[in-house]
Design a protein around this motif. Structure first.
Motif, PDB file in Angstrom:
ATOM      1  N   ALA A  56       0.574   3.081  -8.552  1.00  0.00           N
ATOM      2  CA  ALA A  56       1.062   3.995  -7.985  1.00  0.00           C
ATOM      3  C   ALA A  56       0.010   5.443  -8.624  1.00  0.00           C
ATOM      4  O   ALA A  56      -0.139   6.198  -7.915  1.00  0.00           O
ATOM      5  N   LEU A  57      -0.603   6.007  -9.366  1.00  0.00           N
ATOM      6  CA  LEU A  57      -1.819   6.084 -10.150  1.00  0.00           C
ATOM      7  C   LEU A  57      -2.890   6.257  -8.919  1.00  0.00           C
ATOM      8  O   LEU A  57      -3.000   7.422  -8.645  1.00  0.00           O
ATOM      9  N   VAL A  58      -3.095   4.852  -9.227  1.00  0.00           N
ATOM     10  CA  VAL A  58      -4.216   5.209  -7.606  1.00  0.00           C
ATOM     11  C   VAL A  58      -3.814   5.361  -6.263  1.00  0.00           C
ATOM     12  O   VAL A  58      -5.041   5.930  -5.653  1.00  0.00           O
ATOM     13  N   MET A  59      -2.826   4.790  -5.922  1.00  0.00           N
ATOM     14  CA  MET A  59      -1.964   5.352  -4.607  1.00  0.00           C
ATOM     15  C   MET A  59      -2.327   6.778  -4.339  1.00  0.00           C
ATOM     16  O   MET A  59      -2.757   7.294  -3.606  1.00  0.00           O
TER      17      MET A  59
ATOM     18  N   ALA B  62       7.480   6.719 -10.040  1.00  0.00           N
ATOM     19  CA  ALA B  62       6.319   5.224 -10.909  1.00  0.00           C
ATOM     20  C   ALA B  62       4.996   5.700 -11.477  1.00  0.00           C
ATOM     21  O   ALA B  62       5.196   4.555 -12.200  1.00  0.00           O
ATOM     22  N   ILE B  63       4.865   6.470 -11.872  1.00  0.00           N
ATOM     23  CA  ILE B  63       3.301   6.605 -12.852  1.00  0.00           C
ATOM     24  C   ILE B  63       4.412   6.970 -14.060  1.00  0.00           C
ATOM     25  O   ILE B  63       3.988   6.376 -14.991  1.00  0.00           O
ATOM     26  N   VAL B  64       5.052   8.062 -13.881  1.00  0.00           N
ATOM     27  CA  VAL B  64       6.241   7.782 -15.983  1.00  0.00           C
ATOM     28  C   VAL B  64       7.209   6.920 -15.845  1.00  0.00           C
ATOM     29  O   VAL B  64       7.092   6.664 -16.666  1.00  0.00           O
ATOM     30  N   HIS B  65       7.698   6.128 -14.957  1.00  0.00           N
ATOM     31  CA  HIS B  65       8.149   4.931 -15.101  1.00  0.00           C
ATOM     32  C   HIS B  65       9.345   5.352 -15.504  1.00  0.00           C
ATOM     33  O   HIS B  65       9.993   6.447 -15.820  1.00  0.00           O
ATOM     34  N   PHE B  66       9.897   4.419 -16.302  1.00  0.00           N
ATOM     35  CA  PHE B  66      11.504   4.422 -17.232  1.00  0.00           C
ATOM     36  C   PHE B  66      10.987   5.242 -18.671  1.00  0.00           C
ATOM     37  O   PHE B  66      10.367   4.033 -19.005  1.00  0.00           O
TER      38      PHE B  66
ATOM     39  N   GLY C  62      12.216  15.226  -4.039  1.00  0.00           N
ATOM     40  CA  GLY C  62      10.919  14.608  -5.166  1.00  0.00           C
ATOM     41  C   GLY C  62      12.097  14.466  -5.962  1.00  0.00           C
ATOM     42  O   GLY C  62      11.558  13.327  -6.185  1.00  0.00           O
ATOM     43  N   CYS C  63      12.971  15.353  -5.917  1.00  0.00           N
ATOM     44  CA  CYS C  63      13.989  14.564  -7.121  1.00  0.00           C
ATOM     45  C   CYS C  63      14.569  13.025  -5.925  1.00  0.00           C
ATOM     46  O   CYS C  63      15.100  12.375  -7.096  1.00  0.00           O
ATOM     47  N   PHE C  64      14.979  13.161  -4.651  1.00  0.00           N
ATOM     48  CA  PHE C  64      15.714  12.198  -4.446  1.00  0.00           C
ATOM     49  C   PHE C  64      14.453  11.542  -3.873  1.00  0.00           C
ATOM     50  O   PHE C  64      14.695  10.210  -4.381  1.00  0.00           O
ATOM     51  N   GLY C  65      12.911  11.623  -3.850  1.00  0.00           N
ATOM     52  CA  GLY C  65      12.228  10.645  -4.199  1.00  0.00           C
ATOM     53  C   GLY C  65      12.338  10.100  -5.489  1.00  0.00           C
ATOM     54  O   GLY C  65      12.534   8.144  -5.324  1.00  0.00           O
ATOM     55  N   ALA C  66      12.883  10.111  -6.468  1.00  0.00           N
ATOM     56  CA  ALA C  66      12.959   9.976  -7.758  1.00  0.00           C
ATOM     57  C   ALA C  66      13.975   8.639  -8.439  1.00  0.00           C
ATOM     58  O   ALA C  66      13.929   7.481  -8.597  1.00  0.00           O
ATOM     59  N   LEU C  67      14.938   8.779  -6.981  1.00  0.00           N
ATOM     60  CA  LEU C  67      16.680   8.322  -7.165  1.00  0.00           C
ATOM     61  C   LEU C  67      16.360   7.320  -6.552  1.00  0.00           C
ATOM     62  O   LEU C  67      16.068   6.347  -6.503  1.00  0.00           O
ATOM     63  N   LEU C  68      15.094   7.156  -5.341  1.00  0.00           N
ATOM     64  CA  LEU C  68      14.950   6.361  -4.413  1.00  0.00           C
ATOM     65  C   LEU C  68      14.030   5.015  -5.030  1.00  0.00           C
ATOM     66  O   LEU C  68      14.314   4.393  -4.605  1.00  0.00           O
ATOM     67  N   TYR C  69      12.904   6.006  -6.194  1.00  0.00           N
ATOM     68  CA  TYR C  69      12.643   5.029  -6.533  1.00  0.00           C
ATOM     69  C   TYR C  69      13.578   3.961  -8.060  1.00  0.00           C
ATOM     70  O   TYR C  69      12.894   3.093  -7.941  1.00  0.00           O
ATOM     71  N   PHE C  70      14.614   4.645  -8.085  1.00  0.00           N
ATOM     72  CA  PHE C  70      15.280   4.292  -9.323  1.00  0.00           C
ATOM     73  C   PHE C  70      15.943   2.766  -8.416  1.00  0.00           C
ATOM     74  O   PHE C  70      16.369   2.144  -8.962  1.00  0.00           O
ATOM     75  N   ALA C  71      16.159   2.957  -6.840  1.00  0.00           N
ATOM     76  CA  ALA C  71      16.943   2.710  -6.403  1.00  0.00           C
ATOM     77  C   ALA C  71      16.299   1.001  -6.176  1.00  0.00           C
ATOM     78  O   ALA C  71      16.602  -0.255  -5.814  1.00  0.00           O
TER      79      ALA C  71
ATOM     80  N   LYS D 225       1.573  -2.626 -13.910  1.00  0.00           N
ATOM     81  CA  LYS D 225       1.201  -2.881 -12.573  1.00  0.00           C
ATOM     82  C   LYS D 225       1.959  -1.918 -11.738  1.00  0.00           C
ATOM     83  O   LYS D 225       0.991  -1.685 -10.694  1.00  0.00           O
ATOM     84  N   ILE D 226       2.959  -1.547 -12.188  1.00  0.00           N
ATOM     85  CA  ILE D 226       2.779  -0.114 -10.917  1.00  0.00           C
ATOM     86  C   ILE D 226       3.026   0.517 -11.147  1.00  0.00           C
ATOM     87  O   ILE D 226       2.109   1.389 -10.046  1.00  0.00           O
TER      88      ILE D 226
END
Length: 505
Positions: free
Chosen positions: A369-372, A353-357, A295-304, A364-365
């Motif tokens: 993300a919450l709906v998804m 994506a739900i909490v964003h930065f 999940g941390c890697f997933g967070a980095l992919l969101y950053f990317a 919108k994002i």
């Protein structure tokens, strides 16, 4: 000349402050600058501006060769597969000799990785299309030298102030939170490991079950807390060390970028997602922080996704390669819960994506993300009633029964068997017969053993147990027949051979 100098800094200021271009290179005399567009939506994402008064075309030709070499170096630095550059010369007049053949077509390198479009912005050009905008009145400048110089200094100040602000914002992206939750989680999983070691061993199935490992049957039976507790448990010292080292390196990075509270949500939700995915797709008993770490890697992919240029400049392909290698290991090495890894990766991305930065909003994002996320959870809950998941729950139940039998907890084993959904299979009948055999219910045991071999004639251990039942019934002939069949199916089994030595004629 002051007019060209003014024009040069006007264009630099426009690209940096209005179009958000990032400076890649600035020469010491500040007369050559390379800038990169951040969105990647422009045909020529890199622009080179060069303030020079051209005279002869041969000098222009040599400079174009130098530009192509620099472009190749920049391409490698940016780690781009290819690079398109718009090279613009800010000059009062074009070369005095023929030069059209040099700029009529874009220069393309031999390996086709670099393309350079050359433009001469001399005083004959009144307007130009740049970065998707039309720059008009290129030759309109303040009347006096003093006014021109003052405006040039203003442009410079705007440019360098903007650069400093961008650099500060980038630094703040990596220094929002002070890590401590990552270290807390490492401490918790180490403490839990030693507690389990003192309670029977972290590799002992009964210990893992008692401390909260993922067991599909128990989750289906109402123990939903097992969707979270496996995150803090590990199976063996190597498992603990690998996940603790991974969390030590990647956890604080995520915590610095997103802050403590966001990291807590990302980590726990990713861990839950990993366990839930494992529940849906794998019947095996499992535990570990791997899903949360993915999940941390997933967070980095969101950053990317949000900051692709910054991501590849700071972290490069290393993170993506690590993810790919771990997934390949998961698919090729037996015993690794790849469903948990993928579930954690997706869960971490969506949670981020739900909490964003911090201090940034993108409704919108975030709402999407919450709906998804809610949709995927809903689909997952609906899928729990499917035949495939129920079969996995039953397989998990049978594994649990085996554990209870090994611990001689026959009443608990029988209780679990009675709740199994799909009873018409050889493993169910065999385990039930084993319990009945231990309880000296020989008639019932024989009946279920016969059902076992009817469903699977190759089930050699069932024949062995039938031989044991026959001995209890004092039917030596049948016992010999059954043990001979068991030996034919598994001729090197010492247990079978020893019984045969005792009862053969």
């Amino acid at each position: 000349m002051e007019i060209e100098q003014y024009k040069y800094w006007r264009l630099v200021d426009f690209l940096v402050t209005e179009c958000q271009y990032k400076i890649i290179y600035l020469s010491e005399d500040q007369q050559e600058i390379w800038l990169e567009e951040q969105s990647g939506a422009i045909k020529y994402p890199v622009i080179r501006l060069f303030r020079i008064d051209l005279d002869w075309s041969n000098w222009l030709s040599r400079d174009m060769e130098r530009t192509s070499l620099n472009a190749e170096r920049i391409r490698r630095t940016l780690r781009n597969r290819s690079l398109k550059v718009e090279s613009m010369y800010i000059t009062a007049f074009p070369p005095v000799d023929s030069f059209a053949h040099l700029i009529d077509k874009p220069f393309i390198s031999a390996d086709k990785k670099v393309e350079i479009k050359t433009v001469l912005l001399d005083r004959s050009i009144e307007e130009w299309e740049l970065a998707g905008h039309t720059i008009a009145d290129l030759n309109v400048v303040p009347d006096t030298e003093e006014e021109r110089n003052a405006q040039i200094e203003t442009y410079k100040e705007d440019v360098f102030t903007h650069i400093k602000q961008n650099e500060q914002e980038e630094r703040q992206l990596f220094h929002f939170g002070k890590p401590f939750i990552s270290y807390l989680f490492i401490a918790i999983q180490i403490i839990m490991f030693f507690l389990m070691e003192g309670s029977g061993g972290s590799t002992n199935s009964e210990t893992l079950i008692n401390w909260g490992a993922k067991v599909n049957y128990l989750i289906a039976d109402g123990e939903w807390w097992r969707l979270i507790t496996p995150i803090f448990l590990h199976i063996g010292i190597l498992h603990l060390l690998m996940n603790s080292i991974a969390l030590y390196y990647v956890g604080p990075l995520i915590e610095r970028i997103f802050g403590n509270s966001r990291f807590l949500f990302i980590y726990l939700f990713a861990g839950f997602s990993g366990v839930f995915a494992s529940y849906l797709l794998s019947p095996s008993l499992s535990a570990g922080a791997s899903g949360a770490i993915f999940g941390c890697f997933g967070a980095l992919l969101y950053f990317a996704w949000q900051f692709p240029k910054l991501f590849f400049r700071v972290m490069g392909w290393n993170v993506i390669i690590i993810i790919i290698i771990n997934l390949i290991f998961g698919f090729t090495i037996q015993g690794i819960d790849n469903a948990g890894h993928i579930g954690g990766l997706v869960g971490g991305f969506l949670a981020t994506a739900i909490v964003h930065f911090p201090k940034k909003k993108s409704w919108k994002i975030q709402l999407s993300a919450l709906v998804m996320t809610l949709l995927l959870i809903g689909i997952g809950i609906s899928y729990t009633a499917s035949t495939a998941v129920l079969h996995r729950v039953d397989k998990s139940a049978l594994n649990l029964v085996n554990n209870y039998i090994n611990d001689e907890k026959y009443a608990q084993a029988e209780e679990v068997l009675n709740k199994v959904e799909f009873k018409n299979n050889e493993n169910y009948y065999f385990l039930l017969s084993y319990i009945q055999l231990k309880n000296k219910e020989f008639a019932k045991a024989e009946e279920n053993l016969q059902k076992t071999i009817a469903l699977n004639p190759q089930f050699h251990e069932a024949y062995y147990n039938l031989a044991v039942v026959s001995l209890y019934n004092e039917d030596l002939t049948k016992a010999r027949e059954y043990i001979q069949t068991a030996i034919e199916l598994d001729e090197n089994n010492l247990k079978y051979l020893r019984l045969w030595d005792k009862i053969k004629e």
